[in-house]
Design an enzyme around this catalytic site. Structure first.
Site, short mmCIF file in Angstrom:
data_model
loop_
_atom_site.label_atom_id
_atom_site.label_comp_id
_atom_site.label_asym_id
_atom_site.label_seq_id
_atom_site.Cartn_x
_atom_site.Cartn_y
_atom_site.Cartn_z
N HIS A 106 0.81 -1.23 0.00
CA HIS A 106 0.00 0.00 0.00
C HIS A 106 0.84 1.28 0.00
O HIS A 106 0.29 2.38 -0.16
CB HIS A 106 -0.94 0.04 1.22
N ASP A 225 -3.99 -12.91 3.93
CA ASP A 225 -5.20 -12.45 4.60
C ASP A 225 -6.48 -12.79 3.84
O ASP A 225 -7.58 -12.43 4.30
CB ASP A 225 -5.12 -10.95 4.95
ZN LIG Z 1 -3.81 -7.29 3.04
#
Ligand SMILES: [Zn+2]
Length: 283
Positions: A106, A225
């Protein structure tokens, strides 16, 4: 496949109860004690992907602060971020798996964001290119979140292909079905998707485009995840250990060389066996 890491990553950059914690590396390094240590990335490695102010901010910290609402950092975060990026570079060079935190995908050219300080996989890709070790590189990102930072860094760079599978309409909000380019592929998946949907999407939308791109190296942003036991806010996927093994195997088949860098994955009980499954798939 060899593992690259550094024991300090289980201590530096504490996050005070946040799911992206020192414990993630602690459980991994206990499960895989035979890793090889790598050193920190150099500033010039980072500056191939990020504006100097990203490093300046991290270097200036002398107490815990929120860089943005999801991202806490403190006086040891600069050292952790450089070590994580350095391990990613070494993994890319030696076709290994970098067990690192904080994650990276990110982090954008201009900001740390979404638990990520520096974009480890992007820094590794550019380091390979700068050293003349590869020209054409594909990054495959199977973390449940879209790697907005990696996409931004390489959006105008047709030597690095970015492909992402992720859950649609969750953090960070990018990577929708219309966000595609010549060397960028986004495959948003519905909540509740499991191994079959993830593997089918990989085979249908990602593998053919990367084969056509013909990379010398595939770097995998290996987030775990999307696992069925992940508890992170709004994440709702059903990928199993077998699914991660199969995803890794399919990444392995895309280029003569493959390396991986850990991204997300916050269930401390599941994380070591998911990494083990991916290692089996990559090998
Ligand atoms: Zn993630």
């Amino acid at each position: 496949m060899e593992l690259i890491s550094h024991p300090a990553l289980a201590e530096l950059h504490p996050t005070f109860g946040h799911p992206e914690s020192t414990e993630r590396l602690d459980v991994l390094l206990r499960a895989f004690p035979d890793f090889r240590e790598a050193g920190p990335a150099k500033v010039e490695d980072v500056l191939r992907c990020h504006s100097p102010r990203v490093l300046d901010l991290l270097r200036s910290l002398d107490r815990p602060v929120y860089i943005e609402p999801n991202t806490v950092a403190s006086e040891t975060s600069y050292e952790a971020a450089l070590l994580a990026a350095g391990c990613a570079i070494e993994a890319a060079r030696s076709e290994a798996f970098a067990l690192v935190r904080p994650p990276g995908h990110h982090a954008t050219p201009v900001a740390s964001f979404g638990f990520c300080l520096l974009n480890n996989v992007a820094i590794a890709a550019r380091a390979l290119q700068a050293a003349g070790e590869a020209v054409r590189i594909a990054i495959v990102d199977f973390d449940v979140h879209h790697g907005n930072g990696t996409q931004d860094i390489f959006w105008d760079d047709d030597t690095v292909f970015y492909a992402s599978l992720h859950q649609q309409r969750i953090f960070p909000g990018s990577g929708g079905p219309h966000e595609q380019a010549a060397t960028t592929v986004n495959v948003p998946l519905r909540a509740g998707s499991g191994d079959d949907e993830w593997l089918a999407a990989f085979v249908e939308w990602i593998a053919p485009k990367i084969r056509e791109f013909d990379p010398e190296v595939v770097l995998v942003s290996a987030g775990f995840d999307a696992h069925e036991d992940e508890d992170l806010y709004l994440v709702d996927m059903r990928v199993t250990e077998d699914g991660f093994r199969e995803l890794a195997k399919r990444c392995r088949a895309l280029a003569p060389r493959v390396a991986a860098v850990l991204e997300g994955g916050y269930n401390l009980d599941a994380l070591p066996r998911l990494v083990e499954a991916a290692l089996e798939g990559f090998s």
